[in-house]
Design a protein around this motif. Structure first.
Motif, mmCIF file in Angstrom:
data_model
loop_
_atom_site.group_PDB
_atom_site.id
_atom_site.type_symbol
_atom_site.label_atom_id
_atom_site.label_comp_id
_atom_site.label_asym_id
_atom_site.label_seq_id
_atom_site.Cartn_x
_atom_site.Cartn_y
_atom_site.Cartn_z
ATOM 1 N N GLU A 27 0.834 -1.200 0.000
ATOM 2 C CA GLU A 27 0.000 0.000 0.000
ATOM 3 C C GLU A 27 0.874 1.257 0.000
ATOM 4 O O GLU A 27 0.603 2.210 -0.731
ATOM 5 C CB GLU A 27 -0.896 -0.023 1.236
ATOM 6 C CG GLU A 27 -2.074 0.907 1.192
ATOM 7 C CD GLU A 27 -2.971 0.694 2.400
ATOM 8 O OE1 GLU A 27 -3.094 1.639 3.179
ATOM 9 O OE2 GLU A 27 -3.522 -0.408 2.536
ATOM 10 N N GLU A 28 1.924 1.257 0.803
ATOM 11 C CA GLU A 28 2.839 2.393 0.842
ATOM 12 C C GLU A 28 3.541 2.569 -0.502
ATOM 13 O O GLU A 28 3.699 3.692 -0.989
ATOM 14 C CB GLU A 28 3.874 2.208 1.959
ATOM 15 C CG GLU A 28 3.295 2.337 3.348
ATOM 16 C CD GLU A 28 4.253 1.869 4.435
ATOM 17 O OE1 GLU A 28 5.368 1.407 4.108
ATOM 18 O OE2 GLU A 28 3.885 1.974 5.615
ATOM 19 N N ALA A 29 3.969 1.480 -1.102
ATOM 20 C CA ALA A 29 4.637 1.543 -2.401
ATOM 21 C C ALA A 29 3.687 2.069 -3.470
ATOM 22 O O ALA A 29 4.073 2.879 -4.316
ATOM 23 C CB ALA A 29 5.172 0.169 -2.794
ATOM 24 N N ALA A 30 2.443 1.622 -3.434
ATOM 25 C CA ALA A 30 1.452 2.093 -4.410
ATOM 26 C C ALA A 30 1.182 3.580 -4.221
ATOM 27 O O ALA A 30 1.064 4.330 -5.196
ATOM 28 C CB ALA A 30 0.153 1.291 -4.276
ATOM 29 N N SER A 31 1.097 4.012 -2.979
ATOM 30 C CA SER A 31 0.869 5.422 -2.695
ATOM 31 C C SER A 31 2.027 6.262 -3.220
ATOM 32 O O SER A 31 1.828 7.305 -3.842
ATOM 33 C CB SER A 31 0.691 5.628 -1.195
ATOM 34 O OG SER A 31 0.519 6.993 -0.907
ATOM 35 N N LYS A 32 3.247 5.803 -2.989
ATOM 36 C CA LYS A 32 4.429 6.530 -3.479
ATOM 37 C C LYS A 32 4.430 6.563 -4.999
ATOM 38 O O LYS A 32 4.735 7.604 -5.599
ATOM 39 C CB LYS A 32 5.696 5.863 -2.962
ATOM 40 C CG LYS A 32 6.968 6.408 -3.560
ATOM 41 C CD LYS A 32 7.925 6.869 -2.516
ATOM 42 C CE LYS A 32 9.244 7.349 -3.067
ATOM 43 N NZ LYS A 32 9.206 8.364 -4.063
ATOM 44 N N ALA A 33 4.082 5.461 -5.629
ATOM 45 C CA ALA A 33 4.044 5.415 -7.094
ATOM 46 C C ALA A 33 3.003 6.392 -7.637
ATOM 47 O O ALA A 33 3.242 7.073 -8.639
ATOM 48 C CB ALA A 33 3.736 3.990 -7.572
ATOM 49 N N ARG A 34 1.838 6.477 -6.966
ATOM 50 C CA ARG A 34 0.818 7.442 -7.392
ATOM 51 C C ARG A 34 1.335 8.864 -7.274
ATOM 52 O O ARG A 34 1.154 9.680 -8.171
ATOM 53 C CB ARG A 34 -0.442 7.284 -6.542
ATOM 54 C CG ARG A 34 -1.418 6.253 -7.039
ATOM 55 C CD ARG A 34 -2.756 6.343 -6.327
ATOM 56 N NE ARG A 34 -2.669 6.207 -4.885
ATOM 57 C CZ ARG A 34 -2.660 5.053 -4.237
ATOM 58 N NH1 ARG A 34 -2.724 3.927 -4.905
ATOM 59 N NH2 ARG A 34 -2.587 5.018 -2.928
ATOM 60 N N GLU A 35 1.980 9.164 -6.145
ATOM 61 C CA GLU A 35 2.527 10.507 -5.942
ATOM 62 C C GLU A 35 3.570 10.829 -7.004
ATOM 63 O O GLU A 35 3.581 11.937 -7.555
ATOM 64 C CB GLU A 35 3.149 10.618 -4.554
ATOM 65 C CG GLU A 35 2.138 10.625 -3.434
ATOM 66 C CD GLU A 35 2.795 10.551 -2.057
ATOM 67 O OE1 GLU A 35 4.044 10.682 -1.966
ATOM 68 O OE2 GLU A 35 2.060 10.352 -1.074
ATOM 69 N N ASP A 36 4.434 9.870 -7.304
ATOM 70 C CA ASP A 36 5.461 10.080 -8.320
ATOM 71 C C ASP A 36 4.828 10.315 -9.688
ATOM 72 O O ASP A 36 5.258 11.187 -10.446
ATOM 73 C CB ASP A 36 6.404 8.887 -8.396
ATOM 74 C CG ASP A 36 7.299 8.765 -7.167
ATOM 75 O OD1 ASP A 36 7.346 9.728 -6.374
ATOM 76 O OD2 ASP A 36 7.936 7.707 -7.010
ATOM 77 N N ALA A 37 3.805 9.536 -10.011
ATOM 78 C CA ALA A 37 3.142 9.686 -11.306
ATOM 79 C C ALA A 37 2.448 11.035 -11.417
ATOM 80 O O ALA A 37 2.533 11.710 -12.447
ATOM 81 C CB ALA A 37 2.135 8.557 -11.526
#
Length: 82
Positions: A38-48
């Motif tokens: 979940e944390e990795a997905a959140s970071k990926a969304r923020e990066d995108a």
């Protein structure tokens, strides 16, 4: 016979408790992994989102060009010099 049944029940209870403990441990590990994902997905969304916001601010800097087809100008009436 009664004593033997009691020992069997106690042994089964020990096995059940151990199985229950293992299940709880596995559930804790799965929860930790889910939080990590979940944390990795959140970071990926923020990066995108950041990536696309940067591109929107200056699309030409990222290789995007806007060119109009010559047909776009055919229906425009340009005023003649006065």
């Amino acid at each position: 016979m009664l004593e033997e049944e009691k020992k069997e029940r106690e042994a089964a209870l020990v096995v059940a408790r151990e199985a229950s403990r293992k299940v709880v441990e596995e559930a804790v590990l799965l929860r930790e992994r889910a939080l990590t994902v979940e944390e990795a997905a959140s970071k990926a969304r923020e990066d995108a989102v950041g990536y696309f916001k940067r591109k929107q601010k200056n699309p030409q800097a990222h290789g995007y060009r806007c060119s109009l087809h010559p047909g776009v100008f055919q229906s425009i009436d340009f005023p003649q010099g006065t």
